[in-house]
Design a protein around this motif. Structure first.
Motif, mmCIF file in Angstrom:
data_model
loop_
_atom_site.group_PDB
_atom_site.id
_atom_site.type_symbol
_atom_site.label_atom_id
_atom_site.label_comp_id
_atom_site.label_asym_id
_atom_site.label_seq_id
_atom_site.Cartn_x
_atom_site.Cartn_y
_atom_site.Cartn_z
ATOM 1 N N GLY A 101 5.552 -1.271 3.946
ATOM 2 C CA GLY A 101 6.790 -1.678 3.621
ATOM 3 C C GLY A 101 7.582 -1.553 5.217
ATOM 4 O O GLY A 101 8.330 -2.677 5.608
ATOM 5 N N ASN A 102 7.735 -0.421 5.511
ATOM 6 C CA ASN A 102 8.635 -0.436 6.674
ATOM 7 C C ASN A 102 7.958 -1.295 7.810
ATOM 8 O O ASN A 102 8.592 -1.912 8.646
ATOM 9 N N LEU A 103 6.697 -0.851 8.091
ATOM 10 C CA LEU A 103 6.092 -2.063 9.245
ATOM 11 C C LEU A 103 6.072 -3.379 9.139
ATOM 12 O O LEU A 103 6.404 -4.122 9.889
ATOM 13 N N VAL A 146 16.604 -0.830 5.117
ATOM 14 C CA VAL A 146 16.829 0.313 4.747
ATOM 15 C C VAL A 146 15.435 0.973 4.131
ATOM 16 O O VAL A 146 14.813 0.633 3.242
ATOM 17 N N ASP A 147 15.023 2.097 4.631
ATOM 18 C CA ASP A 147 13.922 2.657 4.314
ATOM 19 C C ASP A 147 14.095 3.753 2.983
ATOM 20 O O ASP A 147 14.936 4.763 3.285
ATOM 21 N N GLY A 148 13.825 3.305 2.043
ATOM 22 C CA GLY A 148 14.365 4.108 0.901
ATOM 23 C C GLY A 148 13.472 4.921 -0.077
ATOM 24 O O GLY A 148 13.215 4.965 -1.231
ATOM 25 N N LEU A 162 17.798 2.308 8.810
ATOM 26 C CA LEU A 162 18.410 3.230 8.183
ATOM 27 C C LEU A 162 17.797 4.025 7.235
ATOM 28 O O LEU A 162 16.946 3.141 6.789
ATOM 29 N N THR A 163 18.160 5.180 6.643
ATOM 30 C CA THR A 163 17.338 5.896 5.701
ATOM 31 C C THR A 163 17.932 6.169 4.518
ATOM 32 O O THR A 163 19.088 6.613 4.401
ATOM 33 N N CYS A 164 17.389 6.084 3.213
ATOM 34 C CA CYS A 164 18.189 6.534 1.965
ATOM 35 C C CYS A 164 17.215 7.532 1.371
ATOM 36 O O CYS A 164 16.323 7.290 0.893
ATOM 37 N N GLY A 165 17.581 8.827 1.893
ATOM 38 C CA GLY A 165 16.798 9.945 1.543
ATOM 39 C C GLY A 165 15.947 10.294 2.448
ATOM 40 O O GLY A 165 14.570 9.944 2.392
ATOM 41 N N THR A 166 16.454 11.216 3.641
ATOM 42 C CA THR A 166 15.325 11.359 4.828
ATOM 43 C C THR A 166 14.211 12.481 4.304
ATOM 44 O O THR A 166 14.361 13.031 3.349
ATOM 45 N N THR A 167 13.317 12.108 5.051
ATOM 46 C CA THR A 167 12.281 12.873 4.678
ATOM 47 C C THR A 167 12.289 14.419 4.554
ATOM 48 O O THR A 167 11.881 15.051 3.965
ATOM 49 N N MET A 168 12.947 15.038 5.734
ATOM 50 C CA MET A 168 12.948 16.390 5.877
ATOM 51 C C MET A 168 14.410 16.987 4.782
ATOM 52 O O MET A 168 14.171 18.011 4.442
ATOM 53 N N GLY A 204 5.849 3.725 -4.348
ATOM 54 C CA GLY A 204 5.647 3.770 -5.893
ATOM 55 C C GLY A 204 5.160 5.075 -6.303
ATOM 56 O O GLY A 204 5.584 5.614 -7.441
ATOM 57 N N HIS A 205 4.854 5.825 -5.594
ATOM 58 C CA HIS A 205 4.281 7.237 -5.876
ATOM 59 C C HIS A 205 5.180 8.243 -5.731
ATOM 60 O O HIS A 205 5.012 9.325 -6.000
ATOM 61 N N LYS A 206 6.313 7.928 -5.257
ATOM 62 C CA LYS A 206 7.500 9.048 -5.134
ATOM 63 C C LYS A 206 8.203 9.075 -6.368
ATOM 64 O O LYS A 206 7.618 9.479 -7.545
ATOM 65 N N MET A 207 9.727 8.428 -6.605
ATOM 66 C CA MET A 207 10.377 8.567 -7.728
ATOM 67 C C MET A 207 9.744 7.791 -8.838
ATOM 68 O O MET A 207 9.655 8.186 -10.229
ATOM 69 N N TYR A 226 8.354 8.981 10.460
ATOM 70 C CA TYR A 226 7.420 8.711 11.768
ATOM 71 C C TYR A 226 6.866 7.401 11.506
ATOM 72 O O TYR A 226 6.606 6.577 12.618
ATOM 73 N N SER A 227 6.991 6.639 10.507
ATOM 74 C CA SER A 227 6.326 5.518 10.285
ATOM 75 C C SER A 227 7.219 4.406 11.102
ATOM 76 O O SER A 227 6.767 3.220 11.506
ATOM 77 N N LEU A 228 8.334 4.738 11.380
ATOM 78 C CA LEU A 228 9.228 3.741 12.059
ATOM 79 C C LEU A 228 8.959 3.671 13.496
ATOM 80 O O LEU A 228 8.674 2.484 14.037
ATOM 81 N N ALA A 280 0.798 -1.308 -0.298
ATOM 82 C CA ALA A 280 0.023 -0.001 0.078
ATOM 83 C C ALA A 280 0.792 1.274 0.018
ATOM 84 O O ALA A 280 0.399 2.505 -0.517
ATOM 85 N N SER A 281 2.272 1.130 0.749
ATOM 86 C CA SER A 281 2.973 2.397 0.462
ATOM 87 C C SER A 281 4.262 2.178 1.024
ATOM 88 O O SER A 281 4.410 0.931 1.487
ATOM 89 N N GLY A 282 5.207 3.029 1.226
ATOM 90 C CA GLY A 282 6.373 2.947 1.958
ATOM 91 C C GLY A 282 6.266 2.578 3.452
ATOM 92 O O GLY A 282 6.964 1.686 3.873
ATOM 93 N N THR A 283 5.336 3.105 3.971
ATOM 94 C CA THR A 283 4.778 2.970 5.364
ATOM 95 C C THR A 283 4.714 1.426 5.646
ATOM 96 O O THR A 283 4.950 0.772 6.445
HETATM 97 C C1 LIG Z 1 7.509 9.182 2.257
HETATM 98 C C2 LIG Z 1 8.279 8.437 3.277
HETATM 99 C C3 LIG Z 1 8.057 7.288 3.967
HETATM 100 C C4 LIG Z 1 6.346 7.000 3.763
HETATM 101 O O1 LIG Z 1 6.039 6.528 2.449
HETATM 102 P P1 LIG Z 1 4.672 6.431 2.128
HETATM 103 O O2 LIG Z 1 4.640 5.805 0.806
HETATM 104 O O3 LIG Z 1 4.198 7.844 2.226
HETATM 105 O O4 LIG Z 1 3.778 5.558 3.329
HETATM 106 C C5 LIG Z 1 8.703 6.555 4.740
HETATM 107 N N1 LIG Z 1 10.296 6.980 4.791
HETATM 108 C C6 LIG Z 1 10.719 8.199 4.244
HETATM 109 C C7 LIG Z 1 12.032 8.399 4.402
HETATM 110 C C8 LIG Z 1 9.637 9.000 3.348
HETATM 111 O O5 LIG Z 1 10.165 9.925 2.756
#
Ligand SMILES: *Cc1c(COP(=O)(O)O)cnc(C)c1O
Length: 388
Positions: free
Chosen positions: A99-101, A203-205, A169-175, A237-240, A124-126, A94-97
């Motif tokens: 995947g993390n969960l 790795v949250d990418g 870990l994060t590949c491309g932090t949100t802020m 999927g909806h990002k890059m 924040y999803s982590l 459904a989303s990156g979230t």
């Molecule tokens: C956007 C983002 C998420 C969450 O992804 P969604 O697809 O919006 O749930 C997780 N981690 C990082 C680093 C993000 O930028």
């Protein structure tokens, strides 16, 4: 003849269409690639496409695209350098979230009473996943650029050296669009003596795991690659990639999935995913993008966006605005402007700073318009500062 009710519904939908069309043109704040053509997949809106059950098993329900889902996953495994794809499992969720969960859940099922370590810049999803799964979470510091601080990580790992550790870990932090150095962080786990059977590295990418694999001259430690010895990696999927609905991809070492898999005879499938019913339209949308763009398309997009982000940052810096733009990043961070500009360009803000993200649809004219508006305000404010 349409009833009044139907007319109302149509009017509402038409109004929405107009609003979305207008707002899309000035969007700068979120890492969404709005540069996609939905036509090739729109013919499928008449079907309920449901990838029920495990992507590698399928189900009794025939209107599904599990074969395309596996193609999506295979493609991604190659980009993320899985040595032997047979040893990995993947899914479109459904989303990156999600995947993390799901990654953190698989980690918890693999390890004995683990703790989760993530940086203060992690999504924040982590911490939310840790809360849902009742895992103790420890936040570790990040440096000014937004990447995890090796010293802070070393300290937290050392203090918890008798525990099993999930490291996110994060590949491309949100802020700040920062990249954690995956290789160095894994080296820290090794040095403290947390061996592979007592750790799980995710790795949250969400954004940049679909950017960094396509750039030249990358610093190897930050490459989103399974070669570092990570256990799972996810992206949106909806990002890059660019899809008309939120969705995501997760790739995990197959061993970790086997452990939680149970057969469900009603589905004629294995229960290996968080969701039972899964969105087949999202699979089609991702597959269509990956196959059409190909590696060359992603390389072009990555290169063009990084270049435009650098031009964007340079334009702001030229009038004295302090800007943060991490190497190979699309996220341009600057002091938060007025509410008017925040709303007009739909900027994402955090405290005193805001960011714009240079996605494939964010072209030179939009950047120019924003830079003009921003610098006009900036000059006006610095004059006020000087004269007041
Ligand atoms: C956007 C983002 C998420 C969450 O992804 P969604 O697809 O919006 O749930 C997780 N981690 C990082 C680093 C993000 O930028």
């Amino acid at each position: 003849m349409l009833s009044n009710k139907q007319k109302d519904v149509d009017a509402t939908l038409n109004k929405l269409d107009k609003k979305f069309s207008d707002r899309r043109e000035k969007h700068l704040g979120y890492p969404y690639n709005l540069d996609f053509d939905p036509t090739p997949i729109s013919q499928f809106h008449k079907f309920l496409i449901n990838n029920l059950g495990d992507p590698y098993v399928g189900s009794h329900y025939a209107t599904e695209v599990c074969d395309l889902e596996r193609e999506v996953v295979d493609w991604t495994m190659r980009v993320w350098e899985c040595a032997d794809p047979e040893e990995y499992w993947g899914t479109v969720g459904a989303s990156g979230t999600e995947g993390n969960l799901w990654a953190i859940y698989l980690a918890r099922e693999t390890l004995n009473n683990p703790i989760l370590i993530h940086s203060s810049e992690a999504h924040y999803s982590l911490p939310k996943a840790a809360k849902i799964l009742r895992i103790e979470a420890l936040r570790c510091g990040a440096d000014h650029s937004g990447s995890i601080s090796p010293d802070a990580l070393s300290e937290v790992v050392h203090a918890n050296r008798h525990r099993a550790i999930i490291l996110a870990l994060t590949c491309g932090t949100t802020m700040k669009g920062a990249h954690d150095d995956i290789a160095s962080c894994i080296r820290i786990l090794d040095q403290v003596g947390i061996d592979p059977n007592r750790r799980f590295v995710h790795v949250d990418g969400a954004l940049n795991a679909m950017v960094l694999p396509f750039v030249d001259g990358l610093q190897s430690g930050i490459r989103p690659s399974f070669r570092h010895g990570v256990d799972s990696m996810s992206t949106s999927g909806h990002k890059m990639i660019g899809t008309p609905m939120p969705c995501g991809i997760l790739v995990v070492r197959r061993d970790h999935v086997r452990r939680v898999s149970s057969a469900v005879s009603y589905l004629r499938s294995d229960d290996t995913t968080l969701m039972g019913s899964r969105n087949g339209h999202a699979v089609l949308a991702i597959w269509n993008r990956l196959m059409r763009l190909g590696i060359a398309g992603f390389r072009n997009n990555a290169r063009a966006c990084i270049e435009r982000a650098e031009g964007f940052a340079a334009a702001l810096r030229s009038v004295g605005v302090p800007v943060l733009l991490n190497p190979w990043s699309l996220t341009v961070v600057f002091p938060k402007p007025s509410e008017r500009l925040v709303n007009e360009y739909q900027l994402a803000c955090n405290g005193d700073s805001a960011h714009a993200i240079v996605m494939p649809n964010v072209k030179a004219d939009l950047i120019e318009r924003f830079v003009d508006d921003y610098t006009a305000e900036w000059r006006c404010n610095s004059q006020k500062r000087v004269f007041s």
